[in-house]
Design a protein around this motif. Structure first.
Motif, PDB file in Angstrom:
ATOM      1  N   LEU A   6       0.826  -1.214   0.000  1.00 38.87           N
ATOM      2  CA  LEU A   6       0.000   0.000   0.000  1.00 38.87           C
ATOM      3  C   LEU A   6       0.857   1.259   0.000  1.00 38.87           C
ATOM      4  O   LEU A   6       0.597   2.206  -0.755  1.00 38.87           O
ATOM      5  N   LEU A   7       1.870   1.284   0.845  1.00 38.81           N
ATOM      6  CA  LEU A   7       2.732   2.463   0.929  1.00 38.81           C
ATOM      7  C   LEU A   7       3.529   2.662  -0.356  1.00 38.81           C
ATOM      8  O   LEU A   7       3.675   3.790  -0.848  1.00 38.81           O
ATOM      9  N   LEU A   8       4.060   1.578  -0.909  1.00 43.19           N
ATOM     10  CA  LEU A   8       4.825   1.685  -2.157  1.00 43.19           C
ATOM     11  C   LEU A   8       3.937   2.130  -3.312  1.00 43.19           C
ATOM     12  O   LEU A   8       4.340   2.960  -4.136  1.00 43.19           O
ATOM     13  N   GLY A   9       2.732   1.616  -3.371  1.00 44.28           N
ATOM     14  CA  GLY A   9       1.795   2.033  -4.415  1.00 44.28           C
ATOM     15  C   GLY A   9       1.411   3.493  -4.289  1.00 44.28           C
ATOM     16  O   GLY A   9       1.341   4.223  -5.282  1.00 44.28           O
ATOM     17  N   THR A  10       1.171   3.941  -3.061  1.00 48.18           N
ATOM     18  CA  THR A  10       0.827   5.347  -2.834  1.00 48.18           C
ATOM     19  C   THR A  10       1.979   6.257  -3.223  1.00 48.18           C
ATOM     20  O   THR A  10       1.780   7.285  -3.882  1.00 48.18           O
ATOM     21  N   TRP A  11       3.188   5.868  -2.846  1.00 50.00           N
ATOM     22  CA  TRP A  11       4.365   6.662  -3.208  1.00 50.00           C
ATOM     23  C   TRP A  11       4.523   6.731  -4.731  1.00 50.00           C
ATOM     24  O   TRP A  11       4.813   7.791  -5.288  1.00 50.00           O
ATOM     25  N   SER A  12       4.306   5.608  -5.408  1.00 51.74           N
ATOM     26  CA  SER A  12       4.441   5.582  -6.866  1.00 51.74           C
ATOM     27  C   SER A  12       3.425   6.496  -7.533  1.00 51.74           C
ATOM     28  O   SER A  12       3.761   7.261  -8.441  1.00 51.74           O
ATOM     29  N   VAL A  13       2.175   6.436  -7.094  1.00 51.24           N
ATOM     30  CA  VAL A  13       1.128   7.276  -7.688  1.00 51.24           C
ATOM     31  C   VAL A  13       1.431   8.753  -7.449  1.00 51.24           C
ATOM     32  O   VAL A  13       1.344   9.576  -8.365  1.00 51.24           O
ATOM     33  N   LEU A  14       1.802   9.098  -6.214  1.00 52.00           N
ATOM     34  CA  LEU A  14       2.071  10.504  -5.907  1.00 52.00           C
ATOM     35  C   LEU A  14       3.291  11.028  -6.654  1.00 52.00           C
ATOM     36  O   LEU A  14       3.280  12.149  -7.165  1.00 52.00           O
ATOM     37  N   SER A  15       4.354  10.230  -6.739  1.00 52.84           N
ATOM     38  CA  SER A  15       5.556  10.703  -7.421  1.00 52.84           C
ATOM     39  C   SER A  15       5.342  10.833  -8.922  1.00 52.84           C
ATOM     40  O   SER A  15       5.857  11.757  -9.547  1.00 52.84           O
TER      41      SER A  15
END
Length: 54
Positions: A6-15
């Motif tokens: 979840l955290l990695l996916g959120t970081w990817s979307v935001l970046s």
């Protein structure tokens, strides 16, 4: 494992969203847009998988 996805996916979307907003114009613009779409798809997939693993 689910929280990490979840955290990695959120970081990817935001970046990817922020990167596309910061870089505009020039010959690399099309490449940035294409990479951003791929990154958004991967990030969304990670978020879905992370939610399923929880």
């Amino acid at each position: 494992m689910g929280t990490a996805c979840l955290l990695l996916g959120t970081w990817s979307v935001l970046s990817c969203t922020a990167g596309r907003a910061l870089i505009s114009g020039g010959p690399a613009d099309a490449l940035v847009r294409r990479a951003s779409h791929v990154g958004l798809a991967i990030g969304a997939g990670l978020i879905v998988c992370g939610g399923a693993l929880q």
